[in-house]
Scaffold this motif. Structure first.
Motif, short mmCIF file in Angstrom:
data_model
loop_
_atom_site.label_atom_id
_atom_site.label_comp_id
_atom_site.label_asym_id
_atom_site.label_seq_id
_atom_site.Cartn_x
_atom_site.Cartn_y
_atom_site.Cartn_z
N GLY A 282 0.84 -1.19 0.00
CA GLY A 282 0.00 0.00 0.00
C GLY A 282 0.87 1.24 0.00
N SER B 224 2.64 4.88 1.08
CA SER B 224 3.22 5.36 2.33
C SER B 224 2.15 6.01 3.18
N SER C 281 -0.14 4.41 4.91
CA SER C 281 -1.41 3.67 4.91
C SER C 281 -1.62 2.86 6.18
N LYS D 272 0.56 0.27 7.23
CA LYS D 272 1.09 -1.09 7.11
C LYS D 272 2.06 -1.43 8.24
N MET E 45 -3.49 -2.08 1.82
CA MET E 45 -4.00 -1.11 2.79
C MET E 45 -3.94 0.30 2.23
N ASP E 46 -4.87 1.11 2.67
CA ASP E 46 -4.85 2.53 2.35
C ASP E 46 -5.61 3.27 3.44
N ALA E 47 -5.05 4.40 3.87
CA ALA E 47 -5.70 5.26 4.86
C ALA E 47 -6.12 4.50 6.12
N ARG F 93 -8.46 2.15 -5.93
CA ARG F 93 -7.24 2.56 -5.23
C ARG F 93 -6.11 1.56 -5.48
#
Length: 254
Positions: free
Chosen positions: A46, A48, A50, A52, A221-223, A243
């Motif tokens: 994902g 940067s 996000s 992780k 992953m995101d946000a 995304r």
């Protein structure tokens, strides 16, 4: 989306339920849910920021989550110090930066924790350390200090040091991102061989070739949220979210 809902509880290595974490007012992890089977290899990717690295650092209490549940190998991860220590004995972690003790030899870096935490004798600890250093093809550097090694060599020592604790689970937090390009391959080769032993692995990485080759599942992953999870083939060939499509187009064409 790939699920493992039919897996029995004793087959689960890690269970995360509705996990939330804040840094002050910043909501860094939002209702994260994930189950990992014993022996499963998970790649987490994902953009940067996000969440992780924060997520996997929560798995051995390097970061503290504020809401939700984390269960690792049947032990609930909470503020209980004995639970935290129990989990850390079984969960190895390899960081972006090697975190080796510069004043200690490679061998001493690898024997310190097994002797202090697991109570191994010096002879047993050194025997195990040499075996793992050989596994990562760096046993001929055992008497050197970290500053005498290349970045790739130092990262292989860091992996061996984690393995010396005989963990059931290995966490990797972008282990190649601080390396020069020619050193990345040697570290990834070690990780591939480790994956082939059947160890449970969670790896935060942007190395998509590694994800295709090794992962049982890819988590995107995101946000602060898990947006997508699937097999590598499905994720790379047919991402479900816009995304993920954008992320892959940027990283694969970079």
């Amino acid at each position: 989306m790939n699920t493992i809902s039919n897996t029995s509880p004793e087959e689960i290595a890690i269970s995360i339920t509705d996990m939330n974490k804040w840094y002050g007012d910043f909501h860094v992890l939002k209702d994260v849910n994930l189950k990992v089977k014993k022996g499963e290899r998970i790649v987490i990717c994902g953009p940067s920021g996000s969440g992780k690295s924060t997520m996997i650092r929560c798995l051995n209490h390097l970061e503290e989550h504020q809401a939700g549940d984390i269960n690792v190998l049947g032990t609930q991860l909470n503020g209980n110090l004995s639970n935290i220590q129990s989990i850390r004995k079984d969960v190895g972690m390899c960081f972006q930066h090697f975190n080796l003790f510069p004043h200690m030899t490679v061998l001493d870096n690898c024997t310190l924790a097994p002797m202090l935490v697991r109570g191994l004798s010096k002879v047993d600890a050194e025997g195990a350390a040499m075996a793992y250093l050989k596994k990562v093809c760096i046993d001929n550097q055992a008497d050197k200090f970290p500053g005498q090694l290349s970045g790739g060599q130092q990262q292989r020592v860091a992996i061996a040091r984690s393995l010396c604790m005989n963990p059931s689970i290995m966490l990797f937090d972008e282990p190649t991102s601080a390396l020069d390009p020619e050193m990345i391959a040697e570290v990834l080769d070690v990780m591939v061989s480790l994956a082939e032993t059947g160890m449970t692995m969670l790896c935060v990485t942007h190395e998509m070739g590694f994800a295709r080759k090794v992962a049982d599942r890819v988590i995107f992953m995101d946000a602060g949220q898990i947006i997508e999870e699937n097999s590598p083939q499905a994720f790379f060939d047919n991402p479900q979210s816009e995304r993920a499509k954008t992320f892959l187009s940027q990283i694969l064409n970079h």
